[in-house]
Design a protein around this motif. Structure first.
Motif, PDB file in Angstrom:
ATOM      1  N   SER A 197       4.756  -6.792   6.922  1.00 58.72           N
ATOM      2  CA  SER A 197       4.527  -6.621   5.496  1.00 58.72           C
ATOM      3  C   SER A 197       4.371  -7.993   4.876  1.00 58.72           C
ATOM      4  O   SER A 197       5.147  -8.909   5.160  1.00 58.72           O
ATOM      5  CB  SER A 197       5.702  -5.889   4.836  1.00 58.72           C
ATOM      6  OG  SER A 197       5.466  -5.745   3.448  1.00 58.72           O
ATOM      7  N   LEU A 198       3.373  -8.145   4.025  1.00 56.73           N
ATOM      8  CA  LEU A 198       3.117  -9.411   3.350  1.00 56.73           C
ATOM      9  C   LEU A 198       3.327  -9.235   1.852  1.00 56.73           C
ATOM     10  O   LEU A 198       3.106  -8.135   1.309  1.00 56.73           O
ATOM     11  CB  LEU A 198       1.685  -9.872   3.621  1.00 56.73           C
ATOM     12  CG  LEU A 198       1.319 -10.079   5.106  1.00 56.73           C
ATOM     13  CD1 LEU A 198      -0.160 -10.399   5.244  1.00 56.73           C
ATOM     14  CD2 LEU A 198       2.166 -11.172   5.730  1.00 56.73           C
ATOM     15  N   PRO A 199       3.760 -10.275   1.165  1.00 50.74           N
ATOM     16  CA  PRO A 199       3.972 -10.158  -0.286  1.00 50.74           C
ATOM     17  C   PRO A 199       2.739  -9.639  -1.019  1.00 50.74           C
ATOM     18  O   PRO A 199       2.849  -8.868  -1.964  1.00 50.74           O
ATOM     19  CB  PRO A 199       4.308 -11.596  -0.704  1.00 50.74           C
ATOM     20  CG  PRO A 199       4.879 -12.217   0.535  1.00 50.74           C
ATOM     21  CD  PRO A 199       4.122 -11.602   1.675  1.00 50.74           C
ATOM     22  N   SER A 200       1.558 -10.075  -0.559  1.00 49.17           N
ATOM     23  CA  SER A 200       0.326  -9.625  -1.221  1.00 49.17           C
ATOM     24  C   SER A 200       0.128  -8.119  -1.074  1.00 49.17           C
ATOM     25  O   SER A 200      -0.366  -7.447  -1.978  1.00 49.17           O
ATOM     26  CB  SER A 200      -0.876 -10.361  -0.637  1.00 49.17           C
ATOM     27  OG  SER A 200      -0.971 -10.140   0.768  1.00 49.17           O
ATOM     28  N   CYS A 201       0.530  -7.574   0.104  1.00 53.22           N
ATOM     29  CA  CYS A 201       0.414  -6.115   0.322  1.00 53.22           C
ATOM     30  C   CYS A 201       1.310  -5.362  -0.649  1.00 53.22           C
ATOM     31  O   CYS A 201       0.916  -4.354  -1.255  1.00 53.22           O
ATOM     32  CB  CYS A 201       0.795  -5.772   1.753  1.00 53.22           C
ATOM     33  SG  CYS A 201      -0.326  -6.465   2.996  1.00 53.22           S
ATOM     34  N   ALA A 202       2.557  -5.858  -0.788  1.00 54.81           N
ATOM     35  CA  ALA A 202       3.491  -5.207  -1.704  1.00 54.81           C
ATOM     36  C   ALA A 202       2.989  -5.293  -3.133  1.00 54.81           C
ATOM     37  O   ALA A 202       3.096  -4.341  -3.914  1.00 54.81           O
ATOM     38  CB  ALA A 202       4.869  -5.855  -1.586  1.00 54.81           C
ATOM     39  N   GLY A 203       2.409  -6.459  -3.484  1.00 56.02           N
ATOM     40  CA  GLY A 203       1.876  -6.617  -4.836  1.00 56.02           C
ATOM     41  C   GLY A 203       0.766  -5.629  -5.111  1.00 56.02           C
ATOM     42  O   GLY A 203       0.718  -5.014  -6.184  1.00 56.02           O
ATOM     43  N   ASN A 204      -0.143  -5.485  -4.155  1.00 55.35           N
ATOM     44  CA  ASN A 204      -1.238  -4.518  -4.328  1.00 55.35           C
ATOM     45  C   ASN A 204      -0.713  -3.099  -4.464  1.00 55.35           C
ATOM     46  O   ASN A 204      -1.215  -2.318  -5.276  1.00 55.35           O
ATOM     47  CB  ASN A 204      -2.206  -4.608  -3.139  1.00 55.35           C
ATOM     48  CG  ASN A 204      -2.992  -5.893  -3.136  1.00 55.35           C
ATOM     49  OD1 ASN A 204      -3.200  -6.502  -4.182  1.00 55.35           O
ATOM     50  ND2 ASN A 204      -3.435  -6.334  -1.955  1.00 55.35           N
ATOM     51  N   GLN A 205       0.282  -2.772  -3.646  1.00 51.14           N
ATOM     52  CA  GLN A 205       0.854  -1.431  -3.697  1.00 51.14           C
ATOM     53  C   GLN A 205       1.486  -1.168  -5.061  1.00 51.14           C
ATOM     54  O   GLN A 205       1.299  -0.108  -5.663  1.00 51.14           O
ATOM     55  CB  GLN A 205       1.897  -1.267  -2.587  1.00 51.14           C
ATOM     56  CG  GLN A 205       2.596   0.079  -2.574  1.00 51.14           C
ATOM     57  CD  GLN A 205       1.643   1.224  -2.267  1.00 51.14           C
ATOM     58  OE1 GLN A 205       0.534   0.994  -1.802  1.00 51.14           O
ATOM     59  NE2 GLN A 205       2.077   2.443  -2.528  1.00 51.14           N
ATOM     60  N   LEU A 206       2.238  -2.154  -5.562  1.00 54.58           N
ATOM     61  CA  LEU A 206       2.888  -1.996  -6.867  1.00 54.58           C
ATOM     62  C   LEU A 206       1.857  -1.907  -7.990  1.00 54.58           C
ATOM     63  O   LEU A 206       2.031  -1.145  -8.949  1.00 54.58           O
ATOM     64  CB  LEU A 206       3.855  -3.159  -7.121  1.00 54.58           C
ATOM     65  CG  LEU A 206       5.091  -3.197  -6.216  1.00 54.58           C
ATOM     66  CD1 LEU A 206       5.889  -4.471  -6.450  1.00 54.58           C
ATOM     67  CD2 LEU A 206       5.974  -1.977  -6.455  1.00 54.58           C
ATOM     68  N   ARG A 207       0.776  -2.670  -7.861  1.00 51.73           N
ATOM     69  CA  ARG A 207      -0.274  -2.590  -8.874  1.00 51.73           C
ATOM     70  C   ARG A 207      -0.945  -1.214  -8.863  1.00 51.73           C
ATOM     71  O   ARG A 207      -1.279  -0.659  -9.925  1.00 51.73           O
ATOM     72  CB  ARG A 207      -1.318  -3.694  -8.638  1.00 51.73           C
ATOM     73  CG  ARG A 207      -0.900  -5.054  -9.193  1.00 51.73           C
ATOM     74  CD  ARG A 207      -2.047  -6.053  -9.132  1.00 51.73           C
ATOM     75  NE  ARG A 207      -2.302  -6.488  -7.767  1.00 51.73           N
ATOM     76  CZ  ARG A 207      -1.673  -7.501  -7.176  1.00 51.73           C
ATOM     77  NH1 ARG A 207      -0.733  -8.177  -7.839  1.00 51.73           N
ATOM     78  NH2 ARG A 207      -1.960  -7.851  -5.939  1.00 51.73           N
ATOM     79  N   ASN A 208      -1.133  -0.649  -7.674  1.00 51.02           N
ATOM     80  CA  ASN A 208      -1.718   0.696  -7.583  1.00 51.02           C
ATOM     81  C   ASN A 208      -0.792   1.732  -8.214  1.00 51.02           C
ATOM     82  O   ASN A 208      -1.251   2.655  -8.901  1.00 51.02           O
ATOM     83  CB  ASN A 208      -1.990   1.059  -6.123  1.00 51.02           C
ATOM     84  CG  ASN A 208      -3.114   0.248  -5.521  1.00 51.02           C
ATOM     85  OD1 ASN A 208      -3.983  -0.236  -6.248  1.00 51.02           O
ATOM     86  ND2 ASN A 208      -3.111   0.091  -4.201  1.00 51.02           N
ATOM     87  N   ILE A 209       0.512   1.570  -7.967  1.00 49.01           N
ATOM     88  CA  ILE A 209       1.482   2.498  -8.563  1.00 49.01           C
ATOM     89  C   ILE A 209       1.463   2.374 -10.080  1.00 49.01           C
ATOM     90  O   ILE A 209       1.488   3.376 -10.806  1.00 49.01           O
ATOM     91  CB  ILE A 209       2.896   2.209  -8.012  1.00 49.01           C
ATOM     92  CG1 ILE A 209       2.959   2.559  -6.519  1.00 49.01           C
ATOM     93  CG2 ILE A 209       3.947   3.000  -8.781  1.00 49.01           C
ATOM     94  CD1 ILE A 209       4.272   2.179  -5.862  1.00 49.01           C
ATOM     95  N   GLN A 210       1.418   1.120 -10.569  1.00 50.08           N
ATOM     96  CA  GLN A 210       1.387   0.908 -12.014  1.00 50.08           C
ATOM     97  C   GLN A 210       0.132   1.527 -12.624  1.00 50.08           C
ATOM     98  O   GLN A 210       0.172   2.132 -13.694  1.00 50.08           O
ATOM     99  CB  GLN A 210       1.446  -0.589 -12.323  1.00 50.08           C
ATOM    100  CG  GLN A 210       1.453  -0.866 -13.831  1.00 50.08           C
ATOM    101  CD  GLN A 210       1.439  -2.342 -14.149  1.00 50.08           C
ATOM    102  OE1 GLN A 210       1.297  -3.169 -13.240  1.00 50.08           O
ATOM    103  NE2 GLN A 210       1.569  -2.688 -15.417  1.00 50.08           N
ATOM    104  N   LYS A 211      -1.015   1.368 -11.917  1.00 52.17           N
ATOM    105  CA  LYS A 211      -2.265   1.933 -12.409  1.00 52.17           C
ATOM    106  C   LYS A 211      -2.169   3.451 -12.550  1.00 52.17           C
ATOM    107  O   LYS A 211      -2.617   4.031 -13.541  1.00 52.17           O
ATOM    108  CB  LYS A 211      -3.391   1.567 -11.427  1.00 52.17           C
ATOM    109  CG  LYS A 211      -4.687   1.146 -12.090  1.00 52.17           C
ATOM    110  CD  LYS A 211      -5.716   0.751 -11.047  1.00 52.17           C
ATOM    111  CE  LYS A 211      -5.717  -0.764 -10.941  1.00 52.17           C
ATOM    112  NZ  LYS A 211      -6.825  -1.235 -10.042  1.00 52.17           N
ATOM    113  N   LYS A 212      -1.574   4.080 -11.534  1.00 51.26           N
ATOM    114  CA  LYS A 212      -1.427   5.538 -11.565  1.00 51.26           C
ATOM    115  C   LYS A 212      -0.490   5.970 -12.688  1.00 51.26           C
ATOM    116  O   LYS A 212      -0.749   6.947 -13.395  1.00 51.26           O
ATOM    117  CB  LYS A 212      -0.894   6.039 -10.222  1.00 51.26           C
ATOM    118  CG  LYS A 212      -0.787   7.555 -10.142  1.00 51.26           C
ATOM    119  CD  LYS A 212      -0.256   8.019  -8.813  1.00 51.26           C
ATOM    120  CE  LYS A 212      -0.211   9.526  -8.706  1.00 51.26           C
ATOM    121  NZ  LYS A 212       0.552  10.161  -9.802  1.00 51.26           N
TER     122      LYS A 212
END
Length: 204
Positions: free
Chosen positions: A57-72
């Motif tokens: 797991s990379l910090p950038s992956c977690a960031g993208n995941q959190l951004r997708n959750i926020q978008k939803k």
């Protein structure tokens, strides 16, 4: 557990994570379940290479995941706000013509009286349910079915008695005694339906 991945930015086997987990306050026995929950949430990724399964797991992956959750969540929030406005408009539309007035109070009182009368009549109809034509017809059909069944079993009993008499003539007295014990007496015979089936409580 995520800190282990972020700090090293490396790939791990499960057994390696089980060794590193206690250093972050996660007991070895629960590391597997924690990692699986992170995989399910798309915060940790895994892949099988040869016979081994690697996790990363990379910090950038977690960031993208959190951004997708926020978008939803933002999208859901906008939908809820839109629906809220629609419901408010519907509520206001339904209130029109229902303002408090003497005429409205009289109409509500009349409606309440009609509902009360309806419930009384419904309860009274329930008292006459036994006289309902459909109920009576169903009772007649049930009586006919029961009558046919009873006579069919009576016929079976007569057949069995005849068979016993033919095959065990020397046991006539013992058989007669047995028949009397179970209610098969001399007046045992087929049932006959009355000429007119009962038509209600009076017939009962």
């Amino acid at each position: 557990m995520l800190q282990i991945f972020y700090e090293s930015q490396d790939f791990f086997l499960l057994k390696e994570l089980e060794k590193s987990g206690p250093k972050k306050g996660v007991i070895s026995q629960s590391v597997k379940d924690v990692i699986q929950s992170l995989v399910d949430d798309d915060l940790v990724f895994k892949d099988k290479i040869g016979t081994s399964v690697y996790f990363w797991s990379l910090p950038s992956c977690a960031g993208n995941q959190l951004r997708n959750i926020q978008k939803k969540l933002d999208s859901d929030l906008q939908s809820c706000k839109k629906r809220y406005v629609e419901v408010i408009d519907q509520c206001n539309a339904l209130k029109k013509g229902r303002e408090e007035s003497d005429e409205r109070e009289e109409a509500l009182a009349e409606l309440k009286a009609i509902e009360h009368k309806y419930n009384e009549l419904k309860a009274e109809m329930g008292q006459y349910a036994d006289n309902d034509p459909a109920t009576i017809e169903a009772m007649k059909e049930a009586i006919e079915v029961a009558h046919a069944s009873a006579n069919r079993w009576t016929d079976n009993i007569f057949t069995l008695r005849q068979w016993c008499s033919n095959n065990f003539p020397q046991a006539k007295e013992q058989l007669d005694h047995l028949y009397n014990e179970v209610g098969i007496t001399d007046d045992f015979d087929y049932l006959e339906l009355p000429a007119v089936l009962p038509s209600g409580p009076a017939g009962d």
